[in-house]
Design a protein around this motif. Structure first.
Motif, mmCIF file in Angstrom:
data_model
loop_
_atom_site.group_PDB
_atom_site.id
_atom_site.type_symbol
_atom_site.label_atom_id
_atom_site.label_comp_id
_atom_site.label_asym_id
_atom_site.label_seq_id
_atom_site.Cartn_x
_atom_site.Cartn_y
_atom_site.Cartn_z
ATOM 1 N N MET A 5 56.121 0.892 36.275
ATOM 2 C CA MET A 5 54.848 0.470 35.702
ATOM 3 C C MET A 5 54.563 -0.999 36.009
ATOM 4 O O MET A 5 53.447 -1.377 36.390
ATOM 5 C CB MET A 5 54.861 0.714 34.184
ATOM 6 N N TYR A 6 55.580 -1.847 35.882
ATOM 7 C CA TYR A 6 55.393 -3.271 36.174
ATOM 8 C C TYR A 6 55.221 -3.509 37.676
ATOM 9 O O TYR A 6 54.486 -4.405 38.095
ATOM 10 C CB TYR A 6 56.577 -4.064 35.630
ATOM 11 N N ILE A 9 51.634 -2.794 38.366
ATOM 12 C CA ILE A 9 50.759 -3.885 37.926
ATOM 13 C C ILE A 9 50.744 -5.004 38.956
ATOM 14 O O ILE A 9 49.682 -5.557 39.297
ATOM 15 C CB ILE A 9 51.223 -4.407 36.552
ATOM 16 N N ASN A 246 48.421 2.075 43.360
ATOM 17 C CA ASN A 246 49.166 1.399 42.299
ATOM 18 C C ASN A 246 48.702 1.846 40.918
ATOM 19 O O ASN A 246 49.510 1.925 39.982
ATOM 20 C CB ASN A 246 49.024 -0.120 42.448
ATOM 21 N N THR A 247 47.414 2.131 40.774
ATOM 22 C CA THR A 247 46.959 2.685 39.491
ATOM 23 C C THR A 247 47.564 4.069 39.258
ATOM 24 O O THR A 247 47.865 4.435 38.119
ATOM 25 C CB THR A 247 45.422 2.775 39.444
ATOM 26 N N ILE A 250 50.945 3.723 37.782
ATOM 27 C CA ILE A 250 50.904 3.399 36.353
ATOM 28 C C ILE A 250 50.598 4.642 35.525
ATOM 29 O O ILE A 250 51.244 4.904 34.499
ATOM 30 C CB ILE A 250 49.872 2.292 36.092
ATOM 31 N N SER A 253 53.660 6.899 35.502
ATOM 32 C CA SER A 253 54.681 6.353 34.602
ATOM 33 C C SER A 253 54.302 6.592 33.147
ATOM 34 O O SER A 253 55.151 6.892 32.299
ATOM 35 C CB SER A 253 54.853 4.855 34.867
ATOM 36 N N ASP A 254 53.007 6.473 32.854
ATOM 37 C CA ASP A 254 52.544 6.716 31.483
ATOM 38 C C ASP A 254 52.767 8.176 31.088
ATOM 39 O O ASP A 254 53.149 8.470 29.949
ATOM 40 C CB ASP A 254 51.063 6.351 31.381
#
Length: 265
Positions: A5-6, A9, A246-247, A250, A253-254
Motif C-alpha cells: 500500500m505504501y 502511494i 498504483n491505485t 492500493i 491491498s485494501d
C-alpha cells in the motif's frame, strides 16, 4: 499495514510529479527559448529479510532476499537541446545556433541568462528584453543605437552596426554570450530567464559569438521551445497508466485487509 500500500502511494505521488512536469512542457510549447523538463525515478531502500551468504565447502552461496518499499523522485532535469528556428524577419529577433546564452542585466546589475532572443529598443536606444533587462555586449557594455541611426544590422558574430545620419557605418558594439559546461545545472527564474548555480559550470560570461565553440547569432529568427508534443503525449499516457496501476495496488491491498478483518466473523 501492507508494504504494498505504501509502495503504491509513492508510485502515485511520483506519477503526479511527472504529469506536473509534462503539463508545464505542453503549456510552454510555443514559448521562445523554453527548455523542456524531464523526470527520472529511483527505487527506495529495500527491506532485507535475509542477507547474502557466500559458498562454503558444504553448500553453495545464497542470494539476499529483499522487498522493495516503493519509488522516489530521482531528478527533474532541464534538457538544453536546440529548439527549432522560426523566421520572423524582425532584425531584433535573435536566435542562437549552437551553445551559449545571451547575457542580461537589470537596473541593479543582477545578471541573468536566456535563449529567448525577442529583443526591443527602449526610449534610450538600448537593446532590452520584454522585461526591460539590458542585452549585454563585450566588456560588460550595453548596446545602444542612437537616434541618428538610419538603419542597423546584427552579424552572426554578434557585431551590431548602424548607419548614422552622414551615411557612415558605425559599430555600436558586439553581443556577448555566456558559456556553461553544464547548462542543465542552471536554475529557472521565470520569464525565460536562467540564473547561474554552483553546478552550472560557468566557463565565461563574456564570450564572443562563433569563438571557443560558442553559438552563431541569426538575426530575424527566434529559437522556439524544444518541446516535442508527440513525445510529451506519449509520456503523459505512460504516467497516467502508472498512476492507475498504483491505485490498483492500493485497492487490492485494501481488499486483502478487508478479508483479514472479516476473518473474525
Amino acid at each position: 499495514m501492507l508494504r504494498s500500500m505504501y509502495a503504491g502511494i509513492s508510485g502515485m505521488k511520483n506519477s503526479q510529479t511527472k504529469l506536473d512536469v509534462i503539463g508545464n512542457n505542453i503549456a510552454n510549447v510555443n514559448t521562445s527559448g523554453f527548455k523542456k523538463g524531464r523526470v527520472t525515478f529511483q527505487d527506495m531502500m529495500s527491506q532485507t529479510t535475509s542477507g547474502a551468504q557466500g559458498p562454503t565447502d558444504a553448500r553453495g552461496g545464497v542470494n539476499a532476499a529483499q522487498v522493495g518499499l516503493g519509488s522516489q523522485l530521482g531528478t527533474i532535469d532541464n534538457i538544453h537541446t536546440q529548439g527549432f528556428r522560426q523566421v520572423s524577419n524582425n532584425p531584433l529577433d535573435l536566435a542562437l545556433e549552437g551553445d551559449g546564452m545571451f547575457v542580461l542585466q537589470d537596473e541593479n546589475d543582477a545578471t541573468f541568462y536566456t535563449r529567448a532572443g525577442n529583443f526591443y529598443l527602449d526610449d534610450s536606444g538600448d537593446i532590452v528584453n520584454p522585461d526591460g533587462y539590458y542585452l549585454m555586449g563585450m566588456n560588460e557594455a550595453r548596446i545602444n543605437l542612437p537616434e541618428t541611426a538610419q538603419s542597423f544590422s546584427i552579424q552572426t558574430d554578434g557585431t551590431v552596426n548602424y548607419i548614422d545620419g552622414a551615411g557612415v557605418t558605425v559599430v555600436a558594439g558586439q553581443i556577448a554570450l555566456a558559456s556553461f559546461s553544464n547548462p542543465a545545472g542552471l536554475q529557472k527564474a521565470g520569464s525565460n530567464l536562467f540564473l547561474d548555480s554552483p553546478n552550472a559550470g560557468l566557463a565565461d560570461a563574456w564570450v564572443t559569438p562563433e569563438t571557443q565553440g560558442s553559438a552563431s547569432i541569426i538575426s530575424g529568427s527566434l529559437e522556439m521551445s524544444n518541446v516535442d508534443l508527440s513525445e510529451e503525449f506519449t509520456e503523459m499516457i505512460t504516467a497516467q497508466r502508472s498512476f492507475q496501476a498504483n491505485t490498483r495496488i492500493i485497492t487490492t491491498s485494501d481488499e486483502i485487509l478487508q478479508e483479514l478483518v472479516n476473518l473474525k466473523r
